[in-house]
Structure formats: C-alpha cells, structure tokens
Design an enzyme around this catalytic site. Structure first.
Site: not given
Ligand code: CTP
Length: 152
Positions: A45, A47
C-alpha cells in the site's frame, strides 16, 4: 441471531480515534473482528508502520471492544472473510465512504464518522517536528559551546 461485525485497518500508533471507532463498531453488533494490515501488505500500500504487525495485533487483542483479530494480507480477501466469518456488517471509518459498497451483496456496509483532529499521520508529523526541534536545539548548543571554547 447475534450480529457479527468486521473492519479493516493498520491501527498504527493506536490512538483515541481508533478506540472510539472500535467502540462504535462493537455497538453495531455482538462480535467484532478486526483485520489488521500486515507489514508486507502495508508495503504494497506504500505505507510503513512504526509499530510492527505482531505488536499491533497484541494491542488490538487487548482492547475490550475487539473479539477477534485476523491478518489483512491483500485487498481481495474481504469477500472470502465475510463468507467464512459469517459477517452481517462490514464497517469502516467514513474516510472510506462508498469505497466498499460492492460488498453490499454479501452483508450490510456501514461507514462510521471519524474522530476529528487525530490520525496516525498527524502523530507521525508531530513526532517529526519534535525531532527537528530537538535537532535545532542540539545544533544551537554545539554552536554556543564552540563559541565559548573559542573565547577561552
Ligand atoms: N479512524 C477514525 N478516526 C480517526 C482515525 C482513524 O475513526 N481519527 C478509523 C479509520 O477511519 C479506519 C480505522 O480507524 O476505519 C483505522 O484507520 P487507520 O488508517 O489505521 O488510522 P489513521 O489514523 O486514519 O491512519 P493514517 O493517518 O495512516 O491514515
């Protein structure tokens, strides 16, 4: 019949947005399965996570809203997971809105509101800024010490 819920994600640097999402997901049904992106899948991905896969699994397994944790190895496994795990609801944060509607022929597809102002990306940015601040402080200290030494 008890309702079974599934979700997918990396869950790196486990934060309050993750906790609140898992709480809401658990509230949708009676059993919550979380599929965690492996380090190899994250690489695909584009990441990279700070916390390795095994530890992310251990952290999620310790969360009281989570009943089962499985690996997410590729984009295509969702249909098979939903069938095998007899899932009633597939749910994700609404940053994924509309992206998985095609699974609607197998189960209900739900997108939940995200928690504002927090993400793994923002935590990483904060840590990078902290590191660069500290580097500036160290550079300044070295310069000051150099000047003091020269004045002796
Ligand atoms: N999620 C959420 N609220 C946030 C951050 C994440 O509800 N503030 C949710 C995302 O929508 C997803 C789940 O947590 O369904 C896992 O998300 P993930 O991508 O691991 O976390 P993120 O903090 O969004 O990571 P990144 O910044 O790398 O995208």
């Amino acid at each position: 019949m008890p309702k079974r819920v599934i979700t997918y994600g990396t869950f790196d640097l486990f934060h309050i947005g993750h906790v609140r999402l898992l709480h809401r997901l658990a509230g949708l049904g009676d059993h919550l399965t979380v599929c965690v992106s492996t380090d190899a899948f994250n690489e695909i991905k584009g990441k990279s996570s700070v916390i390795p896969y095994d530890q992310r699994v251990e952290i999620l397994s310790a969360c009281r809203y989570v009943d089962a944790v499985l690996p997410e190895n590729d984009w295509a496994q969702k249909r098979e997971d939903i069938r095998r795990e007899k899932i009633d609801i597939f749910a994700m944060g609404n940053d994924w809105s509309g992206k998985f509607d095609d699974l609607g022929d197998l189960c209900e597809v739900v997108y939940l509101p995200r928690t504002e102002d927090i993400s793994t990306t923002s935590l990483k940015t904060y840590m990078d800024a902290l590191r660069s601040d500290q580097l500036d402080e160290i550079k300044h200290l070295i310069e000051t010490l150099g000047e003091k030494a020269a004045a002796l």
